[in-house]
Design a protein around this motif. Structure first.
Motif, short mmCIF file in Angstrom:
data_model
loop_
_atom_site.label_atom_id
_atom_site.label_comp_id
_atom_site.label_asym_id
_atom_site.label_seq_id
_atom_site.Cartn_x
_atom_site.Cartn_y
_atom_site.Cartn_z
N ARG A 1 7.95 4.04 -1.63
CA ARG A 1 7.34 5.61 -2.19
C ARG A 1 7.92 4.91 -3.97
O ARG A 1 9.33 4.48 -4.21
CB ARG A 1 7.54 6.52 -2.28
N ASP B 1 0.72 -1.54 -0.28
CA ASP B 1 0.09 0.07 0.06
C ASP B 1 0.92 1.22 -0.07
O ASP B 1 0.60 1.78 0.68
CB ASP B 1 -1.07 -0.06 1.24
N ILE B 2 1.40 1.51 -1.32
CA ILE B 2 2.61 2.61 -1.75
C ILE B 2 2.15 3.49 -2.82
O ILE B 2 1.90 2.94 -3.60
CB ILE B 2 3.90 2.34 -0.93
N GLU B 3 2.87 5.02 -2.43
CA GLU B 3 2.15 5.35 -4.02
C GLU B 3 3.28 5.06 -5.11
O GLU B 3 4.31 4.36 -5.30
CB GLU B 3 2.66 7.02 -3.49
N GLY B 4 2.80 5.45 -5.87
CA GLY B 4 3.24 4.80 -7.48
C GLY B 4 3.31 3.42 -8.06
O GLY B 4 2.88 2.89 -8.47
#
Ligand SMILES: Cc1cc2nc3c(=O)[nH]c(=O)nc-3n(C[C@H](O)[C@H](O)[C@H](O)COP(=O)(O)OP(=O)(O)OC[C@H]3O[C@@H](n4cnc5c(N)ncnc54)[C@H](O)[C@@H]3O)c2cc1C
Ligand code: SF4
Length: 463
Positions: free
Chosen positions: A315, A189-192
């Motif tokens: 990220r 569950d991380i950005e990108g």
């Protein structure tokens, strides 16, 4: 897990009787030669010689015996098969759990059909574990020997896609063993995460195993510390990228036939010169907590794979076309032990840094795809309950699910474990299915043990 008499075959081999050792290792285990190559050998962890210096090398001895005698003596010397029975059993999945259960049921005389979603049988042995660790002719021979017992194998047949549990019931199957494994890679569950160049480790290994083209670029970061992470990293190192600088160029090279899709090489040095130039593994705990087998870590390091321990991804950086540019990470330190007994990684504030890369390979765990369990099939066998961990709920001793006549084992029932655990489940499930089909009213009966305090032993003994 399959009650191999490890002490017995080690002694037999020690006395110079390799043939006897082979027979003892083979009889309880239809994948004995495969185990000789890749079993994580929990027996060695339990070996009491380890308390003095080092455990006996049980797996290596098994490998010596199977390598030297399998081809000459055949698959199952001295194993009997009972006369045919009329009852039919469906096995879903042809991994070690499914095929071992099919083996035991066929020996008990049942009509067994194995349904496999993929075009190739063998489950993770064929689709996950890379060929340089487990030669494919070994799996092929062991699977063929199981089929020779009269087991029917239907590939490209997925439960939920090509047929349903109700269909199995109407086709006359009286019991079902679900052994669909855990093939869905877990996400972060991380950005990108939606960037082009983020790949699941299991998908990477599966694609390479089936011979599909894969482009990872020159610099790859693998996230995770288990066997999938090691295999993904080492497979990435073996993927030849030629001189291509982009996926489009790579495709052009491939289509023009100027470069091979990938090249597996024996020596790590040659692999790193021909393959992906740099492979990095990041793992959020320390080496001590790494779940991968120590030999795998050692060999990965020898092949030139860089380890970044106590490092956590935060990220994914992407360019304006959505392609991966790098992975932002944060350094960690070890805090107090968590519920698993391992020390919890704690982030170090202000320690963020970016690792430039072309691809990010996720190898942080797998789960089962249980979408074949449908409301409308309940009338056929009953309701198959699942657990909060995304596995099929089973009685751990009988392997029975909550639907009468349906049993489950291997990774889909217990989460990702080891090949030999899957075989152990299969053995117990085959025994339960046999008792269930023989109509024994008390088929679920089991032997129960209770602990006796040492001080009570004498009284209980005298009584
Ligand atoms: C990369 C990797 C490396 C590993 N290395 C080792 C190792 O070195 N040593 C070790 O002991 N263990 C290792 N393991 C673990 C071991 O391979 C597994 O624990 C074992 O294969 C589990 O067996 P299984 O039969 O439960 O599932 P699987 O082997 O996963 O087989 C499940 C089968 O079911 C099929 N299937 C799925 N859904 C359906 C459906 N709906 N209908 C029909 N068929 C379906 C799949 O295609 C697959 O063939 C490794 C695992 C991985 C992923
Ligand atoms: S645990 Fe593995 S190595 Fe040990 S006896 Fe069983 S199959 Fe052989």
């Amino acid at each position: 897990p399959v009650h191999t008499d490890a002490q017995g075959y080690v002694n037999t081999i020690a006395s110079g009787d390799y043939e006897g050792g082979y027979i003892m290792a083979r009889q309880p285990n239809p994948f004995a030669s495969t185990c000789g190559q890749v079993c994580n050998a929990p027996c060695e962890e339990a070996c009491r010689r380890g308390a003095i210096d080092e455990p006996i090398s049980i797996r290596a001895l098994k490998r010596t015996a199977t390598d030297s005698h399998e081809l000459r003596l055949g698959h199952a010397p001295g194993l009997s098969k009972l006369p045919s029975r009329t009852e039919a059993v469906a096995v879903i999945g042809s991994g070690p759990a499914g095929m071992s259960c099919a083996h035991d049921l066929a020996r008990l005389g049942y009509q067994v059909t194995v349904f496999e979603a993929s075009s190739e049988p063998g489950g993770m042995l064929t689709l996950g574990i890379p060929e340089y660790r487990l030669p494919r002719d070994i799996i092929e021979r062991e699977i063929n020997a199981i089929l020779e017992l009269g087991v029917e194998l239907k590939c490209d047949q997925a439960l939920g896609r090509d047929f349903s549990l109700s269909d199995l019931k109407s086709r006359g199957f009286q019991a079902v063993f679900l052994a669909v494994g855990a093939h869905r890679g877990k996400s972060m569950d991380i950005e990108g995460m939606d960037a082009d160049g983020v790949v699941q480790g299991v998908d990477l290994l599966l694609n390479v195993s089936l011979g599909y083209r894969v482009w990872l670029g020159h610099r790859v970061v693998v996230v995770g510390g288990g066997d999938v992470a090691m295999d993904s990293a080492r497979t990435a190192l073996r993927l030849r990228v030629g001189s291509a600088e982009s996926p489009a160029e790579y495709d052009a090279e491939y289509d023009a036939g100027q470069s091979e899709q990938y090249l597996a090489v024996d020596a790590a040095a040659i692999a790193s010169r021909l393959g992906t130039k740099e492979v990095h593994i990041i793992y959020r705990r320390s080496r001590q907590e790494m779940p991968a087998h120590v030999t795998e870590v050692f060999e990965a390091e020898k092949e030139g794979i860089h380890f970044h321990l106590l490092t956590n991804p935060v990220r994914i950086e992407k360019d304006d076309r959505g392609r991966v540019l790098g992975l932002w990470c944060q350094k960690m330190r070890l805090g107090d032990p968590d519920s698993s007994g391992r020390r919890r990684p704690v982030p170090i504030e202000g320690s963020e840094f970016c690792m430039e890369c072309d691809s990010v390979v996720l190898a942080i765990g797998q789960q089962a795809d249980l979408s074949f369990i449908r409301e409308e099939d309940r009338s056929a066998f009953g309701n198959i309950e699942t657990t909060p961990y995304g596995t099929i709920k089973v009685d751990p001793e009988t392997l029975a699910t909550t639907a009468p006549g349906i049993f489950a084992g291997g990774d889909c029932a217990f989460g990702p474990r080891l090949l030999i655990d899957a075989e152990g489940d299969a053995r117990r499930a085959a025994t339960s299915i046999h008792r269930f089909l023989r109509g024994s009213a008390n088929w679920e009966e089991r032997v129960r043990f209770s602990a006796i305090q040492p001080r009570d032993v004498r009284d209980r003994y005298d009584a």
